[in-house]
Design a protein around this motif. Structure first.
Motif, PDB file in Angstrom:
ATOM      1  N   LEU A 125       4.405   0.890  -7.218  1.00  0.00           N
ATOM      2  CA  LEU A 125       5.065   0.072  -8.200  1.00  0.00           C
ATOM      3  C   LEU A 125       6.243   0.436  -8.640  1.00  0.00           C
ATOM      4  O   LEU A 125       7.125  -0.483  -8.796  1.00  0.00           O
ATOM      5  N   HIS A 126       6.243   1.605  -9.093  1.00  0.00           N
ATOM      6  CA  HIS A 126       7.495   1.964  -9.650  1.00  0.00           C
ATOM      7  C   HIS A 126       8.785   1.808  -9.118  1.00  0.00           C
ATOM      8  O   HIS A 126      10.066   1.801  -9.335  1.00  0.00           O
ATOM      9  N   ALA A 127       8.537   1.968  -7.713  1.00  0.00           N
ATOM     10  CA  ALA A 127       9.953   1.387  -6.746  1.00  0.00           C
ATOM     11  C   ALA A 127      10.265   0.093  -7.012  1.00  0.00           C
ATOM     12  O   ALA A 127      11.269  -0.241  -6.111  1.00  0.00           O
ATOM     13  N   PHE A 128       9.730  -0.862  -7.487  1.00  0.00           N
ATOM     14  CA  PHE A 128       9.881  -2.407  -7.477  1.00  0.00           C
ATOM     15  C   PHE A 128      10.122  -2.905  -8.943  1.00  0.00           C
ATOM     16  O   PHE A 128       9.373  -2.353  -9.653  1.00  0.00           O
ATOM     17  N   ASN A 129      10.926  -3.843  -8.967  1.00  0.00           N
ATOM     18  CA  ASN A 129      11.232  -4.591 -10.253  1.00  0.00           C
ATOM     19  C   ASN A 129      11.527  -3.838 -11.430  1.00  0.00           C
ATOM     20  O   ASN A 129      10.982  -3.866 -12.557  1.00  0.00           O
ATOM     21  N   GLY A 130      12.216  -2.694 -11.149  1.00  0.00           N
ATOM     22  CA  GLY A 130      12.852  -1.878 -12.097  1.00  0.00           C
ATOM     23  C   GLY A 130      12.026  -0.680 -12.696  1.00  0.00           C
ATOM     24  O   GLY A 130      10.749  -0.823 -12.559  1.00  0.00           O
ATOM     25  N   TRP A 131      12.790   0.293 -12.932  1.00  0.00           N
ATOM     26  CA  TRP A 131      12.145   1.717 -13.489  1.00  0.00           C
ATOM     27  C   TRP A 131      11.346   1.710 -14.830  1.00  0.00           C
ATOM     28  O   TRP A 131      10.848   2.533 -15.184  1.00  0.00           O
ATOM     29  N   ALA A 132      11.811   0.466 -15.494  1.00  0.00           N
ATOM     30  CA  ALA A 132      11.071   0.619 -16.882  1.00  0.00           C
ATOM     31  C   ALA A 132       9.691   0.162 -16.901  1.00  0.00           C
ATOM     32  O   ALA A 132       9.109   0.298 -17.675  1.00  0.00           O
ATOM     33  N   ASP A 133       9.122  -0.243 -15.752  1.00  0.00           N
ATOM     34  CA  ASP A 133       7.880  -0.395 -15.063  1.00  0.00           C
ATOM     35  C   ASP A 133       7.070  -1.508 -16.243  1.00  0.00           C
ATOM     36  O   ASP A 133       5.947  -1.442 -16.597  1.00  0.00           O
ATOM     37  N   ILE A 142       0.706  -1.231   0.139  1.00  0.00           N
ATOM     38  CA  ILE A 142      -0.002  -0.021  -0.010  1.00  0.00           C
ATOM     39  C   ILE A 142       1.020   1.144  -0.107  1.00  0.00           C
ATOM     40  O   ILE A 142       1.728   1.573   0.964  1.00  0.00           O
ATOM     41  N   GLY A 143       0.888   2.133  -0.986  1.00  0.00           N
ATOM     42  CA  GLY A 143       1.497   3.312  -1.069  1.00  0.00           C
ATOM     43  C   GLY A 143       0.751   4.340  -1.867  1.00  0.00           C
ATOM     44  O   GLY A 143      -0.342   4.096  -2.511  1.00  0.00           O
ATOM     45  N   ASN A 144       1.387   5.558  -2.184  1.00  0.00           N
ATOM     46  CA  ASN A 144       1.052   6.669  -2.832  1.00  0.00           C
ATOM     47  C   ASN A 144       1.328   6.770  -4.575  1.00  0.00           C
ATOM     48  O   ASN A 144       1.035   7.815  -5.013  1.00  0.00           O
ATOM     49  N   SER A 145       2.129   5.805  -4.900  1.00  0.00           N
ATOM     50  CA  SER A 145       2.747   5.788  -6.176  1.00  0.00           C
ATOM     51  C   SER A 145       3.178   7.189  -6.432  1.00  0.00           C
ATOM     52  O   SER A 145       3.055   7.930  -7.202  1.00  0.00           O
ATOM     53  N   GLY A 146       4.062   7.786  -5.527  1.00  0.00           N
ATOM     54  CA  GLY A 146       4.678   9.307  -5.641  1.00  0.00           C
ATOM     55  C   GLY A 146       5.420   9.562  -6.515  1.00  0.00           C
ATOM     56  O   GLY A 146       5.638  10.925  -7.053  1.00  0.00           O
ATOM     57  N   TRP A 147       5.984   8.503  -7.370  1.00  0.00           N
ATOM     58  CA  TRP A 147       6.684   8.862  -8.741  1.00  0.00           C
ATOM     59  C   TRP A 147       5.950   9.445  -9.884  1.00  0.00           C
ATOM     60  O   TRP A 147       6.346  10.460 -10.470  1.00  0.00           O
ATOM     61  N   ARG A 148       4.540   9.156  -9.897  1.00  0.00           N
ATOM     62  CA  ARG A 148       3.877   9.713 -11.043  1.00  0.00           C
ATOM     63  C   ARG A 148       3.273  11.053 -10.736  1.00  0.00           C
ATOM     64  O   ARG A 148       3.349  11.536  -9.324  1.00  0.00           O
ATOM     65  N   GLN A 149       3.114  12.015 -11.630  1.00  0.00           N
ATOM     66  CA  GLN A 149       2.688  13.376 -11.431  1.00  0.00           C
ATOM     67  C   GLN A 149       1.459  13.341 -10.560  1.00  0.00           C
ATOM     68  O   GLN A 149       1.131  14.234  -9.567  1.00  0.00           O
ATOM     69  N   ASN A 150       0.319  12.627 -10.713  1.00  0.00           N
ATOM     70  CA  ASN A 150      -0.828  12.395  -9.973  1.00  0.00           C
ATOM     71  C   ASN A 150      -0.632  11.383  -8.952  1.00  0.00           C
ATOM     72  O   ASN A 150      -0.643  10.105  -9.383  1.00  0.00           O
TER      73      ASN A 150
END
Length: 419
Positions: free
Chosen positions: A317-325, A154-162
């Motif tokens: 999700l972006h924090a795990f399993n590589g930044w290429a998503d 559970i997180g906020n996916s803070g990497w994305r703009q929204n």
């Protein structure tokens, strides 16, 4: 393969003014952050205005598409925080995202011939909550940011703009020194795709989910037990029950020491899910720090049986399993992610110590069967610009071995935070 065209004039101009700034996904996070973050102090007024802005250029070259994507977006977020007696506070926060063109698929603009960059234009209510915090307990009611442990579930996916936020009621209680309990009931999740996403299910989901988290900390040792009972009222097959344990040790002091993170969980069908499954999750991550450089090795396992796999739909999700998503959705055969990573400052001087670098390599394989998914390199450099203005340059390079297609992503970002 790669011929990015950076909007250099825009970025250079932005360096001259306090318009935007930073934030790669964190390497580590506190195990149990309080439900309501402390409000900025103010001796003279019960009201406080806070804001931040982020300017980013993202370039994507994905071999699955004939055209590349290039998105320059500006995100501005502003909020009014109110505080009054007996520990009560409230936050009303909105955000707006603007784009300098449609040379990318935002999920809302209909440009499906280019790779996805999920930063759609729009304006939304980001947070709106009432909170109370006492000496040993706290509660928050309303639309809020939720971060549990390292945000794997559970997180906020803070990497994305929204960012991702939740309509929820959340509690935290200090049961005794070193022992903290957290509970949240989730009514709705507002996803990073925004309110204008063409896929209605990508905008938000109706939930009836419960998150339980019990954390014990003593010295450098930390143990967390959790149960995340996720009932997705819009997509019944996404409903899961996840039970797990996480143990962390961190002895790093004065630039040297060692650490270890161990985690195990089991996920099965829950609520009205018509499917029947049980999947295992585990993480083994030893770390060693010397001369200010942190070295990590890891093995993360997300189980799959070839038809269905363990999923983490509410995670950052972006924090795990590589930044290429490439693995935002776990493939049906599951995922084995073995990785090596290092990071630290460029040097020990007053200036070089402010430049933070990170480098990681991932090897991806299936849990069920013998398929190799490919390998990926990640690299980033965070740097100060002026005052509260900071920057980030970041790279992800995924080489396919039969799963998805070769993909390269580049980011250049500035961020400004106030206060």
């Amino acid at each position: 393969m790669l011929h990015p065209v950076w909007p250099s004039a825009v970025i250079v101009a932005a360096l001259a003014v306090p318009a935007c700034a930073v934030a790669a996904e964190p390497v580590s996070l506190p195990a149990s952050p309080p439900v309501a973050s402390p409000a900025p102090s103010s001796a003279s007024s019960p009201f406080g205005f806070e804001w931040n802005a982020r300017l980013r250029n993202e370039f994507v070259d994905d071999d699955a598409f004939a055209s590349t994507s290039n998105a320059t977006t500006l995100r501005v977020r502003a909020g009014l925080r109110m505080r009054w007696a007996h520990g009560f506070s409230a936050l009303l926060e909105g955000e707006g995202i603007a784009s300098a063109g449609d040379r990318y698929n935002s999920g809302a603009n209909g440009v499906t011939t280019r790779p996805a960059i999920t930063d759609p234009e729009g304006a939304e209510l980001n947070q709106a909550y009432l909170a109370w915090k006492g000496g040993h307990a706290g509660a928050t009611l309303g639309r809020q940011r939720l971060l549990f442990d390292n945000q794997r579930w559970i997180g906020n996916s803070g990497w994305r703009q929204n960012e991702q936020t939740f309509d929820a009621v959340a509690f935290d209680v200090g049961l005794q020194p070193g022992l903290t309990a957290r509970y949240a009931w989730l009514d709705r999740v507002h996803r990073v795709s925004g309110d204008q996403a063409r896929d209605v299910l990508a905008r938000e989901r109706n939930l009836d989910s419960h998150a339980f988290n019990l954390a014990w900390k003593r010295g450098v040792q930390q143990l967390v037990g959790y149960a995340y009972l996720h009932d997705d009222r819009d997509v019944a097959t996404a409903s899961t029950a996840t039970w797990g344990l996480r143990a962390v040790t961190d002895t790093v002091h004065d630039g040297r020491g060692w650490g270890l993170a161990l985690e195990w969980a089991q996920q099965g069908d829950y609520a009205d899910n018509p499917l029947s499954f049980t999947h295992q999750y585990w993480l083994v991550e030893p770390a060693f720090t010397r001369n200010g450089i942190a070295w990590r090795a890891g093995w993360e396992h997300l189980g799959g049986n070839g038809r269905h796999a363990l999923q983490t739909p509410l995670a950052t999700l972006h924090a795990f399993n590589g930044w290429a998503d490439k693995f935002l959705v776990t493939p049906p055969a599951g995922l084995e992610d073995r990785y090596l990573a290092a990071g630290g400052a460029l040097g020990h001087g007053a200036t070089l110590a402010k430049f933070k670098w990170a480098l990681a390599w991932h090897d991806y394989r299936a849990d069920s069967g013998s398929q190799d998914y490919g390998q990926e390199w990640n690299a980033s450099l965070g740097f100060p610009v002026h005052g509260k203005l900071s920057g980030l340059a970041k790279l992800a390079d995924y080489r396919s071995d039969g799963f998805a297609r070769d993909t390269t992503k580049l980011w250049l970002q500035l961020e400004w935070a106030q206060p």
